[in-house]
Scaffold this active site. Structure first.
Site, mmCIF file in Angstrom:
data_model
loop_
_atom_site.group_PDB
_atom_site.id
_atom_site.type_symbol
_atom_site.label_atom_id
_atom_site.label_comp_id
_atom_site.label_asym_id
_atom_site.label_seq_id
_atom_site.Cartn_x
_atom_site.Cartn_y
_atom_site.Cartn_z
ATOM 1 N N GLN A 75 24.341 -48.350 0.248
ATOM 2 C CA GLN A 75 24.146 -47.416 1.357
ATOM 3 C C GLN A 75 25.120 -46.529 1.422
ATOM 4 O O GLN A 75 24.945 -45.232 1.716
ATOM 5 C CB GLN A 75 23.838 -48.410 2.761
ATOM 6 C CG GLN A 75 23.706 -47.467 3.889
ATOM 7 C CD GLN A 75 24.654 -48.128 5.030
ATOM 8 O OE1 GLN A 75 25.025 -49.351 5.016
ATOM 9 N NE2 GLN A 75 25.329 -47.261 5.695
ATOM 10 N N ARG B 37 17.987 -27.971 9.965
ATOM 11 C CA ARG B 37 17.130 -27.286 9.033
ATOM 12 C C ARG B 37 16.568 -28.174 7.898
ATOM 13 O O ARG B 37 15.196 -28.156 7.730
ATOM 14 C CB ARG B 37 18.071 -26.426 7.894
ATOM 15 C CG ARG B 37 17.285 -25.626 6.886
ATOM 16 C CD ARG B 37 18.256 -25.029 5.857
ATOM 17 N NE ARG B 37 18.509 -26.521 5.013
ATOM 18 C CZ ARG B 37 19.416 -26.203 3.818
ATOM 19 N NH1 ARG B 37 19.973 -25.057 3.727
ATOM 20 N NH2 ARG B 37 19.727 -27.271 3.399
ATOM 21 N N GLU C 253 22.407 -43.054 16.834
ATOM 22 C CA GLU C 253 21.312 -42.720 15.898
ATOM 23 C C GLU C 253 20.518 -43.806 15.434
ATOM 24 O O GLU C 253 21.124 -44.711 14.918
ATOM 25 C CB GLU C 253 21.778 -41.920 15.000
ATOM 26 C CG GLU C 253 20.700 -41.252 14.099
ATOM 27 C CD GLU C 253 21.127 -40.685 12.932
ATOM 28 O OE1 GLU C 253 21.413 -39.314 12.684
ATOM 29 O OE2 GLU C 253 20.959 -41.383 11.583
ATOM 30 N N THR D 111 15.800 -39.993 14.019
ATOM 31 C CA THR D 111 16.125 -39.116 12.806
ATOM 32 C C THR D 111 14.187 -38.722 12.726
ATOM 33 O O THR D 111 13.359 -39.499 13.151
ATOM 34 C CB THR D 111 16.549 -39.755 11.625
ATOM 35 O OG1 THR D 111 15.618 -40.762 11.343
ATOM 36 C CG2 THR D 111 17.965 -40.100 11.896
ATOM 37 N N HIS E 53 29.532 -28.054 4.835
ATOM 38 C CA HIS E 53 28.089 -28.314 4.353
ATOM 39 C C HIS E 53 28.206 -28.173 2.776
ATOM 40 O O HIS E 53 28.661 -27.217 2.451
ATOM 41 C CB HIS E 53 27.248 -27.530 5.007
ATOM 42 C CG HIS E 53 25.766 -27.825 4.642
ATOM 43 N ND1 HIS E 53 24.981 -27.092 3.677
ATOM 44 C CD2 HIS E 53 24.856 -29.010 4.939
ATOM 45 C CE1 HIS E 53 23.837 -27.853 3.442
ATOM 46 N NE2 HIS E 53 23.790 -28.730 4.383
#
Ligand SMILES: Cc1cc2nc3c(=O)[nH]c(=O)nc-3n(C[C@H](O)[C@H](O)[C@H](O)COP(=O)(O)OP(=O)(O)OC[C@H]3O[C@@H](n4cnc5c(N)ncnc54)[C@H](O)[C@@H]3O)c2cc1C
Length: 288
Positions: free
Chosen positions: A213, A108, A15, A46, A150
């Site tokens: 981070q 979403r 990613e 992203t 989640h």
């Protein structure tokens, strides 16, 4: 001769994120020059959840298209729908298709301060169903899953029931949220398979690059930090190179165990850092 016998090869993917609007786009291409040399199966890009309101989707399209056409690797565009209309999604799909990008990570997304969510999509499953109905099989659809549940779900079982609805709407593959304790992933896999979720599930791994981070990510996604991981953070927090090397070692150990367990794939959250991706790649390449 293959040394793997009949074993299915695990996918290894990356990613990356596009630079913010006020930063030159070239910074991501410098990272991609090196990341693509590592020959990942695909690279996902992203997209800020503000979507068309802040134009971040255009940068995602641009970078995913470059991965496909300039670097000749598979690019995946993330598409967080909460601030998108159906018309926005159709426009984005058209642009991606024009550029030969046929893989979407349907999400979403989270609310963006100051923006009112659009009413067209309430859950990622609404987006998955929309893309599937519109494009039939022209796009391969990926979606997110959460080994520890989640953050908005009351418990893991409820989250997995919702995940099943999303997969049934037309998902081809799942990519997991980051986690630092593989036992969460194995427990989740058992429950997901038990719930009839049979699509491949890639394990999302984020190596530590710096303490801030990791703390920010953990606050956002609620991942548990194991004691041994906390010890590494505490010991090396003020030694950036030592922390980076410990992070590479920790992530590599996690990946070796996941591959030994026979996972479908490893999705590395590279944070656009080719050095870390290279070190990990070099060690695990023969294990895939
Ligand atoms: C691999 C990965 C990549 C990501 N990339 C990005 C990115 O590029 N940009 C970005 O903004 N964010 C990104 N995210 C973060 C993601 O947008 C957030 O985690 C978001 O809060 C949830 O997105 P989702 O697609 O999983 O949502 P959903 O699948 O819609 O789930 C969200 C919540 O709603 C519940 N739910 C789902 N369906 C139903 C239903 N039918 N009825 C009731 N409840 C339901 C679920 O249990 C869950 O609690 C990424 C996450 C992952 C794991």
């Amino acid at each position: 001769m293959s040394t793997n016998g009949d074993r299915k090869r695990a996918i290894f993917s990356f990613e990356i994120f596009p630079p913010k609007r006020d930063m030159p786009i070239d910074t991501v291409y410098r990272a991609l020059d090196e990341l693509t040399d590592l020959e990942p199966d695909f690279i996902s890009v992203t997209c800020g959840a503000g979507g068309s309101a802040d134009g971040s989707n255009n940068r995602t399209i641009e970078v995913a298209s470059a991965i496909q056409n300039k670097y000749h690797r598979e690019g995946i565009a993330h598409l967080p729908c909460i601030h998108f209309t159906r018309a926005d999604v159709m426009e984005m799909l058209d642009k991606l298709e024009e550029n030969g990008v046929r893989k979407i990570l349907a999400l979403r997304g989270d609310r963006v301060a100051g923006l009112t969510p659009k009413e067209d999509f309430h859950h990622a499953s609404d987006l998955v169903a929309f893309i599937r109905a519109l494009s039939k099989d022209r796009f391969q659809i990926f979606a997110a899953c959460y080994p520890e549940g989640h953050t908005e779900a009351p418990d893991l079982d409820t989250d997995i029931r919702n995940l099943r609805k999303k997969v049934d709407a037309g998902v081809d593959r799942l990519i997991s949220q980051l986690f630092f304790d593989n036992e969460f992933f194995y427990g989740f896999l058992d429950k997901a398979r038990g719930a009839g979720i049979n699509v491949p599930i890639e394990a999302g791994i984020m190596p530590i690059t710096n303490k801030k981070q990791i703390e920010r990510m953990v606050t956002l996604c609620g991942a548990t930090l194991p004691r041994k991981f906390q010890r590494v953070l505490a010991k090396y927090e003020s030694q950036p190179e030592a922390l980076r090397d410990a992070g590479i070692a920790f992530a590599t150990e996690q990946i070796v165990d996941l591959l030994a367990h026979g996972v479908d794939g490893i999705h590395l959250y590279t944070m656009n850092n080719p050095y870390i991706a290279r070190k990990i790649s070099e060690t695990i390449r023969t294990l895939l």
